[in-house]
Design an enzyme around this catalytic site. Structure first.
Site, PDB file in Angstrom:
ATOM      1  N   SER A 142      68.750  58.479  36.341  1.00 38.47           N
ATOM      2  CA  SER A 142      69.355  58.164  37.635  1.00 38.47           C
ATOM      3  C   SER A 142      69.316  56.652  37.809  1.00 38.47           C
ATOM      4  O   SER A 142      68.390  55.990  37.320  1.00 38.47           O
ATOM      5  CB  SER A 142      68.565  58.820  38.765  1.00 38.47           C
ATOM      6  OG  SER A 142      68.941  58.250  40.009  1.00 38.47           O
ATOM      7  N   TYR A 155      60.382  60.813  42.167  1.00 37.60           N
ATOM      8  CA  TYR A 155      61.657  61.154  41.515  1.00 37.60           C
ATOM      9  C   TYR A 155      62.030  60.100  40.475  1.00 37.60           C
ATOM     10  O   TYR A 155      62.379  60.431  39.330  1.00 37.60           O
ATOM     11  CB  TYR A 155      62.751  61.284  42.584  1.00 37.60           C
ATOM     12  CG  TYR A 155      64.143  61.554  42.035  1.00 37.60           C
ATOM     13  CD1 TYR A 155      64.472  62.792  41.477  1.00 37.60           C
ATOM     14  CD2 TYR A 155      65.138  60.582  42.096  1.00 37.60           C
ATOM     15  CE1 TYR A 155      65.748  63.040  40.992  1.00 37.60           C
ATOM     16  CE2 TYR A 155      66.420  60.818  41.610  1.00 37.60           C
ATOM     17  CZ  TYR A 155      66.726  62.050  41.055  1.00 37.60           C
ATOM     18  OH  TYR A 155      67.991  62.296  40.572  1.00 37.60           O
TER      19      TYR A 155
END
Ligand code: NDP
Length: 247
Positions: A142, A155
């Protein structure tokens, strides 16, 4: 609609919704036979398969919770039994929850690492043993690994782990003509990104990138298709940020 079949088989994890569904459809359009993996959304996965088949492609759905090693093995078993082998693994399945370092909850932290890190490692282990010569692994990171905003700590840490593993696996597979890369999307209009955000926040985040919009699942699928297809043949051990220039 689908290009001439290329006789290659691709497993796309988490392909019932969002980016994974777009990747499955795009790879089928490019001539890949696709295994549409899902965890719980059987109907949605079946709808993706039906769309692919209606367009002249080949696909099956396969349930597996990638965080479980036995499920990951069963996913590859299913692909091999039906189609004879696997050429491409797209490790798209992932979850997100946001919490500051001060506030993260143990069970959410564990689930995040179980799905995003262990899940990707479980399928990478099968791929490392079982992908055919000349195959491709495409992992999912990401752009938060670059942005590093508050509340993204756990995350972003899962995705940083994936970036490290991508390069390590690319080196471990020397001699098999298998490339291993990662795609790192920026904000992309899916359930994962939109859930729990106000319209104002979504609008603000959408305008952060110089291209001033959210990514679409098809934008990300195009990057994956590049890495999976002939034009991506010389790319190995890289992280491709697909994010409109946000970082
Ligand atoms: P969605 O939440 O829209 O879809 C997630 C998909 O993953 C679903 O198909 C879901 O299946 C599947 N899944 C979840 N857990 C498991 C599991 N344990 N085993 C198998 N499949 C599972 O997510 P996105 O499409 O947005 O995200 C796809 C990937 O892209 C993720 O890795 C995410 O981290 C990454 N990403 C997304 C960004 C974004 O802005 N959307 C930005 C950067 C990266 P089911 O429906 O059956 O639950």
């Amino acid at each position: 609609m689908n290009e001439q079949a290329n006789n290659q088989v691709a497993i796309v994890t988490g392909a019932s919704r969002g980016i994974g569904a777009a990747v499955a459809k795009r790879l089928a359009q490019d001539g890949f036979t696709v295994v549409v993996n899902y965890a719980g959304s059987a109907q949605a996965a079946e709808a993706v398969v039906n769309e692919i088949v209606a367009a002249g492609g080949k696909a099956i759905s396969a349930q597996a919770d990638v965080s479980k090693a036995a499920d990951a093995r069963r996913l590859f078993d299913a692909a091999e039994q039906v189609y004879g082998g696997v050429d491409v693994l797209v490790n798209n399945a992932g979850i997100m929850n946001l919490a500051t370092v001060a506030e993260f909850k143990d069970d959410e932290f564990d689930r995040l690492f179980d799905v995003n890190v262990k899940g990707s490692f479980n399928t990478m282990r099968e791929a490392a043993k079982r992908l055919r010569h000349g195959g491709r692994v495409i992992n999912f990171s990401s752009s938060v690994v670059g942005l590093l905003q508050p509340s993204y700590g756990p995350y972003a840490a899962t995705k940083a782990a994936i970036e490290a593993a991508t390069v390590v696996l690319a080196r471990e597979l020397r001699g098999r003509q298998i490339s291993v890369n990662a795609v790192a999307p920026g904000p992309t209009a899916t359930d994962l990104f939109l859930t729990g955000k106000s319209d104002e926040l979504v609008d603000r985040l959408a305008r952060l990138a110089p291209l001033e919009r959210l990514g679409t699942p098809d934008d990300i699928a195009a990057a994956v298709a590049f890495l999976a297809g002939p034009d991506g043949a010389w790319i190995n051990g890289q992280v491709l940020r697909a994010n409109g220039g946000i970082i």
